[in-house]
Design a protein around this motif. Structure first.
Motif, PDB file in Angstrom:
ATOM      1  N   LYS A  63      35.262  36.521  23.109  1.00  0.00           N
ATOM      2  CA  LYS A  63      34.334  37.353  23.877  1.00  0.00           C
ATOM      3  C   LYS A  63      32.955  37.330  23.249  1.00  0.00           C
ATOM      4  N   LYS A  64      32.902  37.361  21.918  1.00  0.00           N
ATOM      5  CA  LYS A  64      31.626  37.311  21.210  1.00  0.00           C
ATOM      6  C   LYS A  64      30.937  35.960  21.420  1.00  0.00           C
ATOM      7  N   LEU A  65      31.730  34.933  21.714  1.00  0.00           N
ATOM      8  CA  LEU A  65      31.185  33.596  21.973  1.00  0.00           C
ATOM      9  C   LEU A  65      30.857  33.394  23.451  1.00  0.00           C
ATOM     10  N   GLY A  66      31.101  34.424  24.263  1.00  0.00           N
ATOM     11  CA  GLY A  66      30.805  34.325  25.690  1.00  0.00           C
ATOM     12  C   GLY A  66      31.900  33.691  26.505  1.00  0.00           C
ATOM     13  N   ILE A  67      33.109  33.568  25.906  1.00  0.00           N
ATOM     14  CA  ILE A  67      34.249  32.962  26.602  1.00  0.00           C
ATOM     15  C   ILE A  67      35.191  34.088  26.995  1.00  0.00           C
ATOM     16  N   THR A  68      35.176  34.455  28.250  1.00  0.00           N
ATOM     17  CA  THR A  68      35.891  35.660  28.692  1.00  0.00           C
ATOM     18  C   THR A  68      37.109  35.398  29.572  1.00  0.00           C
ATOM     19  N   ASN A  69      37.256  34.169  30.048  1.00  0.00           N
ATOM     20  CA  ASN A  69      38.416  33.825  30.878  1.00  0.00           C
ATOM     21  C   ASN A  69      39.419  33.067  30.012  1.00  0.00           C
ATOM     22  N   VAL A  70      40.410  33.786  29.495  1.00  0.00           N
ATOM     23  CA  VAL A  70      41.373  33.188  28.569  1.00  0.00           C
ATOM     24  C   VAL A  70      42.724  33.021  29.255  1.00  0.00           C
ATOM     25  N   LYS A  71      43.148  31.767  29.388  1.00  0.00           N
ATOM     26  CA  LYS A  71      44.455  31.455  29.951  1.00  0.00           C
ATOM     27  C   LYS A  71      45.431  31.232  28.808  1.00  0.00           C
TER      28      LYS A  71
END
Length: 277
Positions: A63-71
């Motif tokens: 989330k801190k890296l801007g990656i919010t869609n985690v499969k």
């Protein structure tokens, strides 16, 4: 022509060394993680929600890296590294221990925890087993280990014969073998064995337990996240945010529900050190 050649060279280098990995994930805001359904490291609960120390930390850092869609993809522990290399998922989020052998296949983040080992035995510990060395002293003892897990290495390094160890694809299979007497003990991390003991009245942890002695030193496991070898930019960015996060109030509160906390912090250990580089 010269400019085109330079451009092609740049694109080739980028592809080979994975310099665009971070931007790729950030642009799509999507990443797929692999885990092995092992409580309390990484698993899905009864409602299908992703739980455990590793996914919890992963979600916070991503989330801190801007990656919010985690499969998420679940697989057997022994299939995690092959699955990562084959592209079934982009990141191992299973609390996997850093070892030099694994370091030759994947890039590890810096570790997020340090933890010791334990055995699960039948109630009353009838064979009086409190260490890997206890198993090595008695050829008739059978020890269960999860395929691909570090306990196989610990068994070998402490003198346990190959004929004494039995591999299982997961811990439920090992637990079933323990209950039926096919094995005398099941080896795993302290927290894994603690969780299994809570759910089955006929077994218990072998307490107290002595961590294995290898090369004259008592060893502990250091768990981390795994990335593909050609994606160093992702590891570097992940480690940078991880350093800011580990040990904070936010971190301790998030993982304490799984049995982790200040007592399992790594005291500055790095993946480079643990990989033997």
């Amino acid at each position: 022509m010269k400019k085109i050649s330079i451009l092609l060279f740049f694109l080739l280098i980028t592809n080979v060394f994975g310099e665009d990995a971070l931007s790729k994930y950030q642009k799509s805001k999507t990443i797929t993680i692999g885990f092995a359904n092992e409580i309390p490291y990484g698993y899905k609960d009864a409602n299908g929600e992703l739980k455990g120390e590793a996914p919890t930390v992963a979600l916070a850092i991503l989330k801190k890296l801007g990656i919010t869609n985690v499969k998420a993809v679940v697989t057997e522990f022994g299939s995690l590294i092959p699955g990562l290399k084959a592209g079934r998922f982009d990141m191992i989020s299973a609390g996997m221990y850093i070892t030099p052998k694994r370091c030759r296949q994947v890039l590890f983040s810096n570790p997020t925890y340090a933890i010791g080992e334990s055995f699960l035995v039948k109630k009353g510990n009838p064979k009086n087993l409190h260490s890997f060395e206890d198993v090595a002293k008695n050829d008739s003892i059978k020890l269960g280990v999860m395929a691909g897990a570090i306990e196989s290495t610990y068994a070998k390094e402490t003198g346990i014969k190959r004929s004494q160890t039995i591999n299982f694809p997961d811990y439920p299979s090992g637990l079933a073998a323990l209950k039926t007497g096919r094995i005398d003990a099941l080896a795993g991390t302290h927290l894994t064995m603690l969780e299994l003991a809570k759910k089955e009245a006929s077994v218990q942890q072998a307490l107290p337990f002595k961590d294995p002695i290898i090369d004259g030193k008592e060893v502990k496991g250091y768990g981390a996240f795994g990335f593909r070898k050609n994606e160093p930019s992702m590891k570097k960015a992940f480690d940078k945010e991880l350093a800011k996060y580990l040990g904070t109030k936010e971190h301790i509160e998030a993982v304490s529900v799984y049995g982790f906390g200040k007592a399992t912090l790594t005291n500055g250990k790095t993946s480079q050190e643990l990989c033997g580089k």
